[in-house]
Motif scaffolding. Structure first.
Motif, mmCIF file in Angstrom:
data_model
loop_
_atom_site.group_PDB
_atom_site.id
_atom_site.type_symbol
_atom_site.label_atom_id
_atom_site.label_comp_id
_atom_site.label_asym_id
_atom_site.label_seq_id
_atom_site.Cartn_x
_atom_site.Cartn_y
_atom_site.Cartn_z
ATOM 1 N N GLY A 144 -15.528 7.351 15.489
ATOM 2 C CA GLY A 144 -14.426 6.391 15.407
ATOM 3 C C GLY A 144 -13.282 6.664 16.363
ATOM 4 O O GLY A 144 -12.475 5.776 16.639
ATOM 5 N N HIS A 145 -13.197 7.888 16.873
ATOM 6 C CA HIS A 145 -12.073 8.210 17.763
ATOM 7 C C HIS A 145 -12.514 8.414 19.206
ATOM 8 O O HIS A 145 -11.955 9.211 19.948
ATOM 9 N N ASN A 146 -13.511 7.647 19.571
ATOM 10 C CA ASN A 146 -13.856 7.459 20.981
ATOM 11 C C ASN A 146 -13.386 6.062 21.376
ATOM 12 O O ASN A 146 -13.243 5.186 20.525
ATOM 13 N N SER A 188 -2.799 1.092 19.337
ATOM 14 C CA SER A 188 -2.626 2.537 19.178
ATOM 15 C C SER A 188 -3.225 2.976 17.848
ATOM 16 O O SER A 188 -3.267 2.226 16.872
ATOM 17 N N CYS A 189 -3.726 4.206 17.862
ATOM 18 C CA CYS A 189 -4.465 4.756 16.723
ATOM 19 C C CYS A 189 -3.659 5.907 16.129
ATOM 20 O O CYS A 189 -2.904 6.563 16.841
ATOM 21 N N TYR A 190 -3.847 6.187 14.840
ATOM 22 C CA TYR A 190 -3.071 7.263 14.208
ATOM 23 C C TYR A 190 -3.384 8.631 14.831
ATOM 24 O O TYR A 190 -2.601 9.559 14.715
ATOM 25 N N CYS A 191 -4.522 8.724 15.546
ATOM 26 C CA CYS A 191 -4.904 10.008 16.133
ATOM 27 C C CYS A 191 -4.086 10.316 17.388
ATOM 28 O O CYS A 191 -4.188 11.412 17.941
ATOM 29 N N GLY A 192 -3.299 9.338 17.848
ATOM 30 C CA GLY A 192 -2.462 9.576 19.020
ATOM 31 C C GLY A 192 -2.975 8.898 20.285
ATOM 32 O O GLY A 192 -2.264 8.804 21.275
ATOM 33 N N GLY A 198 -6.948 2.392 21.668
ATOM 34 C CA GLY A 198 -8.240 1.747 21.915
ATOM 35 C C GLY A 198 -9.421 2.429 21.257
ATOM 36 O O GLY A 198 -10.564 2.192 21.650
ATOM 37 N N CYS A 199 -9.161 3.264 20.237
ATOM 38 C CA CYS A 199 -10.277 3.924 19.543
ATOM 39 C C CYS A 199 -11.151 2.878 18.849
ATOM 40 O O CYS A 199 -10.661 1.823 18.418
ATOM 41 N N VAL A 200 -12.437 3.203 18.720
ATOM 42 C CA VAL A 200 -13.381 2.356 17.977
ATOM 43 C C VAL A 200 -12.790 1.986 16.618
ATOM 44 O O VAL A 200 -12.889 0.842 16.169
HETATM 45 ZN ZN LIG Z 1 -8.180 7.361 17.179
#
Ligand SMILES: [Zn+2]
Length: 301
Positions: free
Chosen positions: A156-158, A172-176, A179-181
Motif C-alpha cells: 500500500g505504500h508504493n 498525500s499519505c499519512y506515511c509522509g 501518491g501511495c497505492v
Molecule cells: Zn503511504
C-alpha cells in the motif's frame, strides 16, 4: 488447540480452534485504549477464559496492526500508538507463561486464507486488506513472509504505477509520501476520488451502492478504482507471481472487482497471458483472528 488473538484498535477478539480449524470458542472485549498494562491484562484474560471454556491449553498467536521490529523486538508502526516501543513479546509471553507468536494483521489475513480459505492448497498467496488502509501480506507454504525489516507485502505504500495525468504526485499519505497505492485503493481513497469528481462527500460503500444503481459518476469512480487496482496488482504479479490473490476488508465485498480487475491487469502484467485468480475471502472478518491462531503450524499445537 490453537488460540488466535486479533488485537484491534477498538476491540480484541480471540478464538480457540481445534486441530482441523473448527471453532471451539470465541470471545471479544473492547480494547483498553491508551493503556498498555490493561491491554496486556485483557489479552491474558481472553486466553484464560477460552482455556477454561474449552478445558484445554493452547498455543497463542497474536495479530496486530504494526509489527515487532526485528532490530529491537519492540512494537513499531502500530496505529494503536500506545503499543509502539513496548516489549509486547516479552511481556505477554511472561504473563501467559509460554512463547507467543506475533504478526501484522494483513499477514494474519493472508495466512488464514492460505491455510483453509480462498487460497487453500496454493503455494504462494498474496492477501490484500482494502479498508480504511491497504495492507498486504505474503504467505509461502503456509508461512507468512516477514523479512529483515518486517515489511514484506507492504504494497500500500508504493506509488501507484503507470500514473495518468492527475494521478501524480497524487494525494498525500499519512506515511509522509504522496501518491501511495493506499491513497487510491483504500475506502477513503475511493471516497476522495468521487468527491474530487463530483463535489459530493460520500462514504465508499455509498459510492459502490450508487454505482450499482446506475449513477454515472459513481460508476466512473468505480471504474477508475478497478483500473488503478489492476495496475497496482500487476506490479505484485510481476515481482511475486502468486498462485492466488485474495482481497479482504470492507472494499472486498464489491463482487464486480473479481471479474473486472483480472480483465484489466492482463494489460499491465509482463506476460502474454495471466491466469492468476483474484478471489474474495472465505473467512471474512474472522480471517485476522484465525490467521493469528495459525501462526502455530501443523504439528506445533
Ligand atoms: Zn503511504
Amino acid at each position: 488447540m490453537r488460540i488466535g488473538v486479533d488485537l484491534g484498535g477498538t476491540k480484541i477478539e480471540a478464538v480457540a480452534l481445534d486441530e482441523a480449524g473448527d471453532l471451539l470458542a470465541r470471545r471479544r472485549v473492547p480494547t483498553p485504549r491508551d493503556d498498555y498494562p490493561a491491554t496486556l491484562d485483557a489479552i491474558a484474560g481472553l486466553v484464560r477464559d477460552l482455556e477454561v471454556e474449552t478445558g484445554g491449553r493452547g498455543t497463542v498467536g497474536v495479530g496486530m496492526p504494526g509489527a515487532l521490529s526485528p532490530a529491537t523486538g519492540l512494537v513499531k508502526n502500530a496505529n494503536s500508538t500506545w503499543l509502539n516501543g513496548r516489549d509486547l513479546d516479552r511481556d505477554l509471553s511472561s504473563l501467559l507463561a509460554r512463547p507467543v507468536r506475533f504478526a501484522n494483521d494483513a499477514n494474519c489475513f493472508a495466512l488464514s486464507e492460505a491455510v483453509d480459505g480462498a487460497g487453500a492448497g496454493a503455494r504462494v498467496v498474496f492477501g490484500v486488506i482494502l479498508g480504511t488502509g491497504t495492507g498486504g501480506g505474503v504467505v509461502v507454504e503456509r508461512k507468512p513472509l516477514t523479512g529483515p525489516n518486517a515489511i514484506a507485502g507492504e504494497w500500500g505504500h508504493n506509488p501507484l504505477p503507470w500514473p495518468r495525468s492527475g494521478e501524480w504526485p497524487g494525494p498525500s499519505c499519512y506515511c509522509g509520501k504522496t501518491g501511495c497505492v493506499e491513497t487510491f485503493l483504500s475506502g477513503p481513497g475511493l471516497a476522495r476520488d468521487y468527491r474530487e469528481a463530483t463535489g459530493a462527500s460520500l462514504e465508499a460503500p455509498e459510492v459502490v451502492a450508487r454505482a450499482g444503481r446506475g449513477e454515472r459518476e459513481a460508476a466512473l469512480a468505480l471504474e477508475r478504482y478497478e483500473e488503478r487496482m489492476a495496475r497496482a496488482l500487476a506490479v505484485v504479479l510481476n515481482i511475486l507471481d502468486p498462485d492466488v490473490v485474495v482481497l479482504g476488508g470492507g472494499m472486498s465485498q464489491n463482487a464486480r472487482l473479481y471479474g473486472n480487475v483480472p480483465r484489466r491487469w492482463q494489460e499491465w502484467a509482463f506476460s502474454d497471458r495471466v491466469t492468476t485468480p483474484l478471489r474474495p475471502p472465505v473467512h471474512g472478518d474472522s480471517s485476522g483472528v484465525r490467521g493469528a491462531a495459525w501462526l502455530w503450524g501443523p504439528g506445533e499445537a
